[in-house]
Structure formats: structure tokens, C-alpha cells
Design a protein around this motif. Structure first.
Motif, PDB file in Angstrom:
ATOM      1  N   GLY A 108     -26.160  64.402  -3.663  1.00 32.09           N
ATOM      2  CA  GLY A 108     -24.870  64.363  -2.979  1.00 32.09           C
ATOM      3  C   GLY A 108     -24.488  62.964  -2.518  1.00 32.09           C
ATOM      4  N   TYR A 109     -23.187  62.731  -2.445  1.00 29.87           N
ATOM      5  CA  TYR A 109     -22.644  61.485  -1.915  1.00 29.87           C
ATOM      6  C   TYR A 109     -21.711  61.840  -0.768  1.00 29.87           C
ATOM      7  N   TYR A 110     -21.902  61.221   0.378  1.00 30.03           N
ATOM      8  CA  TYR A 110     -21.082  61.503   1.558  1.00 30.03           C
ATOM      9  C   TYR A 110     -20.394  60.228   2.004  1.00 30.03           C
ATOM     10  N   ASP A 111     -19.064  60.281   2.028  1.00 25.33           N
ATOM     11  CA  ASP A 111     -18.290  59.138   2.493  1.00 25.33           C
ATOM     12  C   ASP A 111     -17.914  59.385   3.944  1.00 25.33           C
ATOM     13  N   LEU A 112     -18.456  58.586   4.841  1.00 18.64           N
ATOM     14  CA  LEU A 112     -18.168  58.786   6.265  1.00 18.64           C
ATOM     15  C   LEU A 112     -17.109  57.821   6.779  1.00 18.64           C
ATOM     16  N   SER A 113     -16.666  56.893   5.912  1.00 15.89           N
ATOM     17  CA  SER A 113     -15.711  55.869   6.373  1.00 15.89           C
ATOM     18  C   SER A 113     -14.389  56.521   6.780  1.00 15.89           C
ATOM     19  N   GLU A 114     -14.059  57.587   6.084  1.00 14.56           N
ATOM     20  CA  GLU A 114     -12.831  58.323   6.379  1.00 14.56           C
ATOM     21  C   GLU A 114     -12.839  58.828   7.826  1.00 14.56           C
ATOM     22  N   ALA A 115     -14.034  59.072   8.339  1.00 13.09           N
ATOM     23  CA  ALA A 115     -14.162  59.569   9.707  1.00 13.09           C
ATOM     24  C   ALA A 115     -14.473  58.434  10.684  1.00 13.09           C
ATOM     25  N   VAL A 117     -16.774  56.045  10.446  1.00 10.95           N
ATOM     26  CA  VAL A 117     -18.173  55.619  10.525  1.00 10.95           C
ATOM     27  C   VAL A 117     -18.439  54.737   9.292  1.00 10.95           C
ATOM     28  N   PRO A 118     -18.808  53.470   9.485  1.00  5.55           N
ATOM     29  CA  PRO A 118     -18.865  52.540   8.351  1.00  5.55           C
ATOM     30  C   PRO A 118     -20.138  52.678   7.503  1.00  5.55           C
ATOM     31  N   VAL A 119     -20.386  53.879   7.014  1.00  5.78           N
ATOM     32  CA  VAL A 119     -21.554  54.108   6.151  1.00  5.78           C
ATOM     33  C   VAL A 119     -21.159  55.057   5.022  1.00  5.78           C
ATOM     34  N   HIS A 120     -21.980  55.049   3.967  1.00  2.00           N
ATOM     35  CA  HIS A 120     -21.976  56.156   3.032  1.00  2.00           C
ATOM     36  C   HIS A 120     -23.418  56.610   2.845  1.00  2.00           C
ATOM     37  N   SER A 121     -23.590  57.856   2.418  1.00  2.00           N
ATOM     38  CA  SER A 121     -24.898  58.486   2.579  1.00  2.00           C
ATOM     39  C   SER A 121     -25.252  59.400   1.418  1.00  2.00           C
ATOM     40  N   THR A 122     -26.543  59.723   1.366  1.00  2.00           N
ATOM     41  CA  THR A 122     -27.029  60.768   0.483  1.00  2.00           C
ATOM     42  C   THR A 122     -28.125  61.515   1.235  1.00  2.00           C
ATOM     43  N   ALA A 123     -28.584  62.623   0.662  1.00  4.88           N
ATOM     44  CA  ALA A 123     -29.727  63.321   1.244  1.00  4.88           C
ATOM     45  C   ALA A 123     -30.866  63.279   0.241  1.00  4.88           C
ATOM     46  N   PHE A 124     -31.993  62.722   0.651  1.00  7.90           N
ATOM     47  CA  PHE A 124     -33.189  62.786  -0.185  1.00  7.90           C
ATOM     48  C   PHE A 124     -33.842  64.128   0.086  1.00  7.90           C
ATOM     49  N   ARG A 125     -33.970  64.928  -0.973  1.00  5.45           N
ATOM     50  CA  ARG A 125     -34.513  66.267  -0.744  1.00  5.45           C
ATOM     51  C   ARG A 125     -35.152  66.820  -2.008  1.00  5.45           C
ATOM     52  N   PRO A 126     -36.015  67.842  -1.845  1.00  5.85           N
ATOM     53  CA  PRO A 126     -36.532  68.507  -3.044  1.00  5.85           C
ATOM     54  C   PRO A 126     -35.377  69.202  -3.762  1.00  5.85           C
ATOM     55  N   THR A 127     -35.426  69.251  -5.072  1.00  2.85           N
ATOM     56  CA  THR A 127     -34.330  69.873  -5.811  1.00  2.85           C
ATOM     57  C   THR A 127     -34.728  71.198  -6.454  1.00  2.85           C
ATOM     58  N   ASP A 128     -36.020  71.403  -6.702  1.00  3.21           N
ATOM     59  CA  ASP A 128     -36.441  72.665  -7.321  1.00  3.21           C
ATOM     60  C   ASP A 128     -36.610  73.737  -6.263  1.00  3.21           C
ATOM     61  N   GLU A 403     -28.350  73.897   0.780  1.00  2.00           N
ATOM     62  CA  GLU A 403     -29.442  72.970   1.102  1.00  2.00           C
ATOM     63  C   GLU A 403     -28.934  71.571   1.444  1.00  2.00           C
ATOM     64  N   ASP A 404     -27.614  71.394   1.497  1.00  2.00           N
ATOM     65  CA  ASP A 404     -27.063  70.046   1.652  1.00  2.00           C
ATOM     66  C   ASP A 404     -26.372  69.865   2.997  1.00  2.00           C
ATOM     67  N   PHE A 405     -25.499  68.888   3.076  1.00  2.00           N
ATOM     68  CA  PHE A 405     -24.878  68.529   4.348  1.00  2.00           C
ATOM     69  C   PHE A 405     -23.357  68.595   4.211  1.00  2.00           C
ATOM     70  N   LEU A 406     -22.650  68.370   5.306  1.00  2.00           N
ATOM     71  CA  LEU A 406     -21.188  68.440   5.313  1.00  2.00           C
ATOM     72  C   LEU A 406     -20.643  67.168   5.941  1.00  2.00           C
ATOM     73  N   PRO A 407     -19.792  66.439   5.226  1.00  2.00           N
ATOM     74  CA  PRO A 407     -19.361  65.137   5.743  1.00  2.00           C
ATOM     75  C   PRO A 407     -18.648  65.209   7.098  1.00  2.00           C
ATOM     76  N   THR A 444     -27.628  63.204  -7.593  1.00  5.99           N
ATOM     77  CA  THR A 444     -27.440  64.493  -8.266  1.00  5.99           C
ATOM     78  C   THR A 444     -26.282  65.230  -7.606  1.00  5.99           C
ATOM     79  N   ASP A 445     -25.458  65.856  -8.444  1.00  6.64           N
ATOM     80  CA  ASP A 445     -24.335  66.629  -7.923  1.00  6.64           C
ATOM     81  C   ASP A 445     -24.856  67.967  -7.400  1.00  6.64           C
ATOM     82  N   GLU A 446     -24.607  68.240  -6.118  1.00  7.65           N
ATOM     83  CA  GLU A 446     -25.209  69.437  -5.519  1.00  7.65           C
ATOM     84  C   GLU A 446     -24.655  70.730  -6.129  1.00  7.65           C
ATOM     85  N   PHE A 447     -23.372  70.724  -6.478  1.00  9.86           N
ATOM     86  CA  PHE A 447     -22.801  71.945  -7.052  1.00  9.86           C
ATOM     87  C   PHE A 447     -23.516  72.310  -8.357  1.00  9.86           C
ATOM     88  N   GLY A 448     -23.858  71.282  -9.121  1.00 12.71           N
ATOM     89  CA  GLY A 448     -24.553  71.519 -10.387  1.00 12.71           C
ATOM     90  C   GLY A 448     -25.884  72.226 -10.176  1.00 12.71           C
TER      91      GLY A 448
END
Ligand code: OOG
Ligand code: NI
Length: 467
Positions: A108-115, A117-128, A403-407, A444-448
Motif C-alpha cells: 500500500g501507498y498512503y499519501d498524508l500530505s493531503e491531510a 502531514v508532510p510524509v508518505h507511507s507504506t505498511a511493511f507486513r506479511p502478505t501470505d 490487514e491494511d491502514f486508512l489514510p 504491493t497493491d492491497e486490493f490485489g
């Protein structure tokens, strides 16, 4: 720093390496111990969560049974995620290699600048699925976007400060290289690796800059000061799972814990969706700045989460629309009023599994029922599509957990823990390409991931039934 020398690599068959899942578990346990020692209030939050979880299980035998059946009871008390913020592309890139050794990959890619917050983010996580089941620990990782600092001199100064630190110990770097070269780590090496990596996330009471520099960065944005002024990306929160977030939110004050104003995410529902989160507001901690000047900094807090069903792009679009509606509605005085308003707006979101499935709003896992297994054993093909097979009692569908987050929620968590005035949206926005360039690979695209789980399960039951 006290470091045991890394042993010479002995050629070892892959089976002698500790599984990535186990290294992740060692890591999450070590982080939990360190954080509870560093932030005692977090330990108190965990106790409250444990108690509310126990009460909830006692009051809801069906839920208790369900968790037992899914083998989730023993892991109920372990953390689900933590979060860090890094300052440079090189730091993010190295973290990718560190987390890969623990089976945690950027999703996932999270753009927080819109809110604001001057960062962009991802979540490192198990995928299986199996890895998530063993230990779902994730690290929400944000990269500071220095290019969003308007003042050019300050931007240059921040970059300079960041270029002078190495957030990894030499031993951590060696062990990462060793793991990559060997294709794994022995148990002893894994323990050394976890201990070395833990150093990166430790709190430092000494800032690397003087108070004036800290204040200049703080004035640009409090988050910039948090990322730039310390020796490393201190873990800023850990997050256990609660079975009843509303009760914990309500009870925090009576335990001397100050919750943020509202629970983020969707309202309480019969069929939970996505993710609900709340936190206690970050503590003001004393800091020693260069030149022995005393000051304070707020960064560290505790959070809880309660997860529901993953939504399809269509479901997510509906969620985003309704959430936007609620954000445009008048702000409510407290969480109870906020939740009530949210619940009213979310009446437009179907709240039974059949509708969610039939309207393609949520992701489901398809399995044969007992009758389905008997039918499959006869070898006679069944007829009809999945919905027909469900109606015939041969197939059951259970929601797939998000399993993911919400911007928007993440931004709410950030804002409430930075203290001070909130910043308006930055003019520049999402830049996934730059983020991936820094990371060194695509996210990785979380929806996929959810779609694949759903489609694989559907294919398997249809095949088994010869439909
Ligand atoms: C991360 C905030 C986001 C969540 O659970 O959404 C987050 C941060 O404050 O660094 O952890
Ligand atoms: Ni969090």
C-alpha cells in the motif's frame, strides 16, 4: 554500544535457518518489551485492553468459540502494529531489507500530505495468509518529504542534519548482508539480528541538535522536528487488538489514560468493516538538546485497533464517500455524538453479509460446507454459480479481514499526537513513484492481495464441486 561480533558464516542448509515468521515474532516481542519499559502508560493501556477483551469473551461465548476455532485466542494479547518515521530515502531503503528478513513487505501507498502531514507511507507486513495467521505484526512506515518544507534554508539544514546520522548499528548492517547472502539466519544469528535492529527503534533522550534548531523545525511542522532531531526513528506507538474499542475508549480516562477525542474509521456495525482505531495522546517527555539545554518533545503514545472486513474498490469508494460526508457534517462535541452521527451516515452502507457480498462491496473467502464436502465426494457435478451454491447450502462465505491502514484515520492519529495546531493540506500531493524509488521496489497493491485470496478460494470450491 555493546556488540557481540558476528560469527563467520557457516554454510548451512536452508532448513536450519529460522523461519521469517519466527524472526518477526522475536522482533515484535522485543519491541513490546522495550516499549512497555520506555512508556509505562502503554503497559497500562495493554492491561485495560486485556481486561476488556476478557470481559467481552465472557459475555460473548460465540465470539470466544469463533476465536478458538480460528486459533486466535493465544495471540489475542500480542501487538498488531507499530509505527516509525524516517528521514531519508537511504533509511527507507535499508528498512525494506531489514523487514524483508522478517517476512514483512511493503503493501500500500498512503499519501498524508493531503491531510497536512508532510510524509508518505507504506505498511511493511506479511502478505501470505498463513504468515499473517502466525503473526500479523506490521510496521506503518512514513518517509518525511523534505521537499514540502517551504523555507529553503531550513530544508537544506534538515537534509544536512539527516545526512550525518546512521540509524543502523554496524552489526545490524552486517547481519542484513549476511542474511541476504546466506538466504536466512540461524537461530543465534536471528537473535543477534533482532537485538541489533531493536537499537534503531530505541528512544533517545538526547537530541542531535540544539534547542533553537529544534524549534525552527518544530515551527515548520512538528513532525519534521520529530524525524530530524533525533538519532533514530524511535518507535512512536504499538497497537494491540481490542475486541471492543468503544468500551476501551470510554474507560481510558478512569484509568488515568487520556484518549484522543474520537475513534477513527467506520462506526460500530453488525458486520465490521475495515479498521477502527483510537489512541491515547502522546506524552510530553523531557529532552536534552545539544549544549545541555533542557526542553520537551511529544511523540510517543499507545493505540488500539479493531479490524473488520476488507472492502473491494467499490466498497471502499462508498466508504470514502460516506466518510467525507461525515467530515463535512458539523463537528461533534465528543466521541459518543461523533459515533452517532457516523452511524446515521453509514446507514447507506449495507450491514448484512449477503448484501455486502451480492453487491460486491466486501471480499469473502469461499469454503465447502459439510454438505458441500459430501456432494464433492459423490463426484456428481453441482450446478449454479457461487451464490446459488451458497443458497443450496453447499458453500459458505466468510469475510476476509482487512490487514491494511486508512489514510484519513492515519492522519487523525498523526494529528492528535503531534499536539499544537493542525497544518493545512500541502499543495503538492501523492508521489508514489518517488516513494517507490526511495524504497527500491514497488509497493504491493492491497486490493490485489484480497482479490487473489477471494478468487483462489472461489476457484477451489467450484473445482471441488465440478461446477
Ligand atoms: C503513524 C500514524 C498512522 C495508524 O495506525 O494509522 C498509524 C504515525 O503516527 O507515525 O499508525
Ligand atoms: Ni497505528
Amino acid at each position: 554500544m555493546n556488540e557481540t561480533p558476528v560469527k563467520d558464516p557457516m554454510p548451512m542448509p536452508a532448513s536450519h535457518y529460522l523461519a521469517a515468521d519466527e524472526i518477526r515474532t522475536l522482533f515484535s516481542e522485543a519491541m513490546s518489551r522495550m516499549y512497555q519499559a520506555e512508556v509505562p502508560q502503554y503497559g497500562q493501556l495493554m492491561q485495560l485492553v486485556d481486561r476488556v477483551n476478557a470481559d467481552t469473551l465472557a459475555a460473548q461465548p460465540a465470539l470466544n468459540q469463533q476465536l478458538q476455532d480460528n486459533d486466535e485466542l493465544t495471540r489475542l494479547g500480542v501487538e498488531r502494529h507499530g509505527a516509525i518515521r524516517v528521514g531519508t530515502a537511504a533509511e527507507l531503503h535499508m528498512l525494506r531489507r531489514v523487514f524483508a528478513i522478517m517476512g514483512m513487505h511493503p503493501v500500500g501507498y498512503y499519501d498524508l500530505s493531503e491531510a497536512g502531514v508532510p510524509v508518505h507511507s507504506t505498511a511493511f507486513r506479511p502478505t501470505d495468509e498463513a504468515d499473517l495467521q502466525r503473526n500479523p505484526f506490521r510496521i506503518f512506515t512514513s518517509l518525511l518529504r523534505l521537499e514540502l518544507i517551504e523555507d529553503q534554508a531550513l530544508r537544506t539544514r534538515a537534509a544536512e542534519i539527516l545526512s550525518q546520522r546512521d540509524i543502523f548499528t554496524p552489526q545490524a548492517r552486517e547481519l542484513v548482508a549476511l542474511a541476504e547472502q546466506q538466504g536466512g539466519l540461524s537461530e543465534e544469528q536471528a537473535r543477534q539480528f533482532v537485538a541489533a535492529v531493536l537499537e534503531t527503534f530505541r528512544w533517545h533522550r538526547h537530541a542531535t541538535v540544539d534547542l533553537a534548531t529544534y524549534q525552527a523545525l518544530q515551527d515548520a511542522h512538528r513532525l519534521i522536528a520529530d524525524v530530524v532531531c533525533f538519532r533514530g526513528p524511535h518507535i512512536n506507538h504499538l497497537t494491540p487488538r481490542t475486541l471492543d474499542i468503544d468500551t476501551v475508549q470510554q474507560e481510558m480516562p478512569t484509568h488515568g489514560i487520556n484518549p484522543k477525542a474520537v475513534i477513527e474509521g467506520p462506526p460500530r456495525r453488525r458486520c465490521p468493516i475495515l479498521l477502527r482505531q483510537t489512541s491515547f495522546t502522546a506524552l510530553e517527555e523531557s529532552i536534552l538538546f545539544a549544549g545541555e539545554q533542557e526542553g520537551t518533545h511529544t511523540a510517543r503514545f499507545g493505540e488500539i485497533e479493531q479490524r473488520g472486513m476488507a472492502l473491494t474498490p467499490k466498497g471502499r469508494a462508498l466508504y470514502d464517500t460516506l466518510l467525507n460526508q461525515s467530515r463535512q457534517a458539523p463537528a461533534q462535541a465528543d466521541n459518543a455524538a461523533h459515533q452517532q452521527q457516523l452511524a446515521e451516515i453509514f446507514r447507506a452502507f449495507p450491514d448484512d453479509e449477503t448484501s455486502l457480498r451480492e453487491q460486491g462491496l466486501g471480499y469473502f473467502r469461499y469454503q465447502l460446507t459439510d454438505a458441500g464436502h459430501r456432494q464433492a465426494d459423490t463426484g456428481t457435478p453441482a450446478t449454479g454459480d457461487l451464490e446459488a451454491l451458497i443458497r443450496a447450502g453447499l458453500v459458505k462465505a466468510t469475510p476476509i479481514t482487512y490487514e491494511d491502514f486508512l489514510p484519513v484515520s492515519a492522519a487523525g492519529i498523526f494529528q492528535s499526537n503531534l499536539g499544537g495546531a493542525s497544518h493545512s493540506a500541502y499543495a503538492q500531493n501523492a508521489n508514489q513513484a518517488a516513494f517507490e524509488q526511495a524504497l527500491g521496489c514497488p509497493v504491493t497493491d492491497e486490493f490485489g492481495l484480497y482479490a487473489r485470496l477471494q478468487d483462489d478460494s472461489a476457484r477451489q470450491v467450484l473445482q471441488a464441486l465440478g461446477a
